[in-house]
Design an enzyme around this catalytic site. Structure first.
Site, PDB file in Angstrom:
ATOM      1  N   LYS A  47     -15.947  -4.891 -26.546  1.00  0.00           N
ATOM      2  CA  LYS A  47     -16.340  -5.954 -27.477  1.00  0.00           C
ATOM      3  C   LYS A  47     -15.279  -6.019 -28.555  1.00  0.00           C
ATOM      4  O   LYS A  47     -14.608  -5.011 -28.841  1.00  0.00           O
ATOM      5  CB  LYS A  47     -17.685  -5.583 -28.114  1.00  0.00           C
TER       6      LYS A  47
ATOM      7  N   GLY B 113     -37.574 -20.225 -28.189  1.00  0.00           N
ATOM      8  CA  GLY B 113     -36.155 -20.581 -28.215  1.00  0.00           C
ATOM      9  C   GLY B 113     -35.796 -21.489 -27.061  1.00  0.00           C
ATOM     10  O   GLY B 113     -35.923 -21.106 -25.897  1.00  0.00           O
TER      11      GLY B 113
ATOM     12  N   GLY C 211     -32.714 -23.229 -26.594  1.00  0.00           N
ATOM     13  CA  GLY C 211     -31.298 -23.553 -26.721  1.00  0.00           C
ATOM     14  C   GLY C 211     -30.650 -23.656 -25.356  1.00  0.00           C
ATOM     15  O   GLY C 211     -31.267 -24.076 -24.377  1.00  0.00           O
ATOM     16  N   ASN C 212     -29.395 -23.217 -25.282  1.00  0.00           N
ATOM     17  CA  ASN C 212     -28.638 -23.357 -24.036  1.00  0.00           C
ATOM     18  C   ASN C 212     -29.318 -22.690 -22.855  1.00  0.00           C
ATOM     19  O   ASN C 212     -29.317 -23.221 -21.751  1.00  0.00           O
ATOM     20  CB  ASN C 212     -27.246 -22.749 -24.226  1.00  0.00           C
ATOM     21  N   VAL C 213     -29.888 -21.510 -23.066  1.00  0.00           N
ATOM     22  CA  VAL C 213     -30.537 -20.797 -21.965  1.00  0.00           C
ATOM     23  C   VAL C 213     -32.022 -21.174 -21.880  1.00  0.00           C
ATOM     24  O   VAL C 213     -32.526 -21.493 -20.797  1.00  0.00           O
ATOM     25  CB  VAL C 213     -30.400 -19.263 -22.139  1.00  0.00           C
TER      26      VAL C 213
HETATM   27  P1  NAD Z   1     -28.649 -20.854 -28.425  1.00  0.00           P
HETATM   28  O1  NAD Z   1     -28.127 -20.605 -29.791  1.00  0.00           O
HETATM   29  O2  NAD Z   1     -28.131 -21.981 -27.614  1.00  0.00           O
HETATM   30  O3  NAD Z   1     -30.246 -21.014 -28.462  1.00  0.00           O
HETATM   31  C1  NAD Z   1     -31.085 -20.259 -29.277  1.00  0.00           C
HETATM   32  C2  NAD Z   1     -32.266 -21.161 -29.631  1.00  0.00           C
HETATM   33  O4  NAD Z   1     -33.201 -20.385 -30.373  1.00  0.00           O
HETATM   34  C3  NAD Z   1     -31.857 -22.328 -30.524  1.00  0.00           C
HETATM   35  O5  NAD Z   1     -32.424 -23.528 -29.993  1.00  0.00           O
HETATM   36  C4  NAD Z   1     -32.433 -21.981 -31.890  1.00  0.00           C
HETATM   37  O6  NAD Z   1     -32.838 -23.123 -32.624  1.00  0.00           O
HETATM   38  C5  NAD Z   1     -33.627 -21.149 -31.486  1.00  0.00           C
HETATM   39  N1  NAD Z   1     -34.103 -20.237 -32.525  1.00  0.00           N
HETATM   40  C6  NAD Z   1     -33.416 -19.578 -33.460  1.00  0.00           C
HETATM   41  N2  NAD Z   1     -34.242 -18.827 -34.232  1.00  0.00           N
HETATM   42  C7  NAD Z   1     -35.480 -19.026 -33.722  1.00  0.00           C
HETATM   43  C8  NAD Z   1     -36.759 -18.529 -34.049  1.00  0.00           C
HETATM   44  N3  NAD Z   1     -36.938 -17.689 -35.080  1.00  0.00           N
HETATM   45  N4  NAD Z   1     -37.814 -18.920 -33.304  1.00  0.00           N
HETATM   46  C9  NAD Z   1     -37.655 -19.792 -32.280  1.00  0.00           C
HETATM   47  N5  NAD Z   1     -36.470 -20.305 -31.927  1.00  0.00           N
HETATM   48  C10 NAD Z   1     -35.397 -19.927 -32.635  1.00  0.00           C
HETATM   49  O7  NAD Z   1     -28.453 -19.463 -27.657  1.00  0.00           O
HETATM   50  P2  NAD Z   1     -28.507 -19.237 -26.086  1.00  0.00           P
HETATM   51  O8  NAD Z   1     -27.124 -19.266 -25.549  1.00  0.00           O
HETATM   52  O9  NAD Z   1     -29.558 -20.097 -25.486  1.00  0.00           O
HETATM   53  O10 NAD Z   1     -28.976 -17.711 -26.031  1.00  0.00           O
HETATM   54  C11 NAD Z   1     -30.331 -17.353 -26.268  1.00  0.00           C
HETATM   55  C12 NAD Z   1     -30.451 -15.844 -26.291  1.00  0.00           C
HETATM   56  O11 NAD Z   1     -30.010 -15.309 -25.054  1.00  0.00           O
HETATM   57  C13 NAD Z   1     -29.612 -15.165 -27.362  1.00  0.00           C
HETATM   58  O12 NAD Z   1     -30.309 -14.025 -27.821  1.00  0.00           O
HETATM   59  C14 NAD Z   1     -28.370 -14.736 -26.613  1.00  0.00           C
HETATM   60  O13 NAD Z   1     -27.763 -13.606 -27.206  1.00  0.00           O
HETATM   61  C15 NAD Z   1     -28.958 -14.376 -25.270  1.00  0.00           C
HETATM   62  N6  NAD Z   1     -27.998 -14.469 -24.162  1.00  0.00           N
HETATM   63  C16 NAD Z   1     -27.362 -15.647 -23.903  1.00  0.00           C
HETATM   64  C17 NAD Z   1     -26.465 -15.715 -22.841  1.00  0.00           C
HETATM   65  C18 NAD Z   1     -25.761 -17.015 -22.489  1.00  0.00           C
HETATM   66  O14 NAD Z   1     -25.142 -17.096 -21.418  1.00  0.00           O
HETATM   67  N7  NAD Z   1     -25.821 -18.022 -23.335  1.00  0.00           N
HETATM   68  C19 NAD Z   1     -26.208 -14.586 -22.050  1.00  0.00           C
HETATM   69  C20 NAD Z   1     -26.901 -13.394 -22.331  1.00  0.00           C
HETATM   70  C21 NAD Z   1     -27.782 -13.358 -23.405  1.00  0.00           C
END
Ligand code: NAD
Length: 353
Positions: free
Chosen positions: A80, A185, A187-189
């Protein structure tokens, strides 16, 4: 700063501190373990309150990457990097290029990917100075659709298949028709996971702190919106945390009514003992770093080639690994997170020994 006696120090192989006064770059790269291959992990930019906080983060997160890649059976080690600074104020092309030169000087022992505070375009700027950046190339995704390097679709698919494996194990059912799922949540995932679940016939309850994201899930997927306080304690089959870490603590675990936890968020357990607390409550926890490995799998294939079919086949192994963890946990009467750690250690400690 005392790296060797730091509480997060875990026999990390290499720690490198970079400073470039001309661009304001101050960064730390940690390589935790490279038994399985070059260390790959995100490059985070964050306005750390102290050097100590940056060191703590890079030590902890690099170790996590060793476990994640080993459990996903990838020929990668764990690493990292952190850039100390505010990404909104301190980021510049010159600073990113300087970071690229630092990465180049490590001769491929560490490969950086996007993380919080850095984007695919940022990594592309670093990539002007080094080949040791990943997740930046346009390529067909695991589903054959064009991908710009964003690993989220692969992560969401991996979480979906892992959730299916957990439901099969805990609830003894292989279809998801009528399964009830709460997603925190969108978001993207989280949103993509919600769509997979909806397509498989599940019924969804959702919450996102961003009203637009919540409204989209309600409008496009027919999900039921709930409040921040309600989402984790709903009487549903599955809870899928896809927003933040440390959401499962003494209070939230006492209030859980779901039988399965399967979501994308990193570091879902607030403390190590919550693993055992979930077991005692009869809740099946799909360890986060096992179920959310889709992104790193996608990045691995982007770098090493193999095409959509190879990526998909590898993503499907997430479900097999989880089933192995669940069976071993049952057999040995131990929590699933503990078993996942042991399985990962078997996979990276035995290499080269
Ligand atoms: P993102 O930032 O696109 O989405 C996160 C979502 O959570 C957002 O829509 C945000 O508004 C919402 N959010 C924030 N605080 C909140 C709360 N208190 N209550 C409810 N919703 C809330 O992130 P992502 O890429 O979708 O990733 C989501 C999680 O998965 C993160 O913890 C990330 O570390 C983990 N992750 C992501 C990936 C990836 O490929 N993107 C891979 C491994 C792990």
């Amino acid at each position: 700063m005392t790296p060797f006696s730091h509480p997060e120090f875990d026999n990390h192989e290499q720690l490198t501190f970079f400073c470039d006064p001309d661009t304001g770059l101050r960064a730390i790269v940690a390589i935790h373990n490279s038994n399985r291959g070059p260390a790959l992990g995100g490059c985070r930019m964050y306005p750390y309150a102290s050097d100590e906080a940056a060191l703590r983060d890079v030590l902890r997160l690099s170790r996590g990457m060793t476990y994640k890649s080993a459990l996903a059976n990838l020929d990668l080690g764990g690493g990292k990097s952190v850039i100390i600074g505010d990404p909104r104020k301190d980021k510049s092309e010159a600073l990113l290029e300087s970071m690229g030169r630092c990465l180049e000087s490590l001769n491929g022992r560490y490969i950086a990917a996007e993380d919080s505070g850095t984007s695919v375009p940022d990594l592309r700027i670093m990539g002007r100075q080094t080949r040791n950046v990943a997740g930046i190339t346009d390529h067909p995704g695991f589903d054959g659709k064009p991908s710009n390097g964003d690993p989220s679709p692969a992560t969401a698919y991996g979480v979906f298949t892992g959730l299916q494996a957990a439901v099969r194990h805990k609830l003894g059912r292989s279809d998801l028709e009528g399964l009830t799922v709460a997603i925190q949540g969108l978001g993207n995932v989280g949103f993509r996971l919600a769509r997979h679940l909806k397509d498989a016939g599940a019924r969804l309850w959702v919450y996102d702190i961003q009203p637009d994201n919540l409204a989209r899930a309600v409008d496009e997927l027919g999900a039921t919106p709930v409040t921040a306080d309600e989402i984790l304690g709903l009487p549903v089959d599955v809870v899928a945390p896809c927003a933040l870490g440390a959401v499962f603590n003494d209070d939230s675990i006492r209030n859980l009514h779901a039988k399965v936890i399967a979501g994308a968020a990193n570091n879902q357990l607030a403390e190590p003992h919550h693993d055992e607390m979930l077991r005692q409550r009869g809740i099946l926890y799909a360890p986060d770093y096992a179920i959310n490995a889709g992104g790193i799998i996608d990045i691995f294939y982007e770098r090493h080639g193999g095409g959509p079919q190879a990526v998909r086949q590898h993503l499907d192994t997430i479900a097999h690994t989880l089933t192995e963890i669940f069976l071993r946990a049952d057999r040995e009467d131990l929590p699933t997170g503990h078993i996942a750690d042991r399985l990962a250690e078997e996979r990276f400690k035995l290499r080269n020994s």
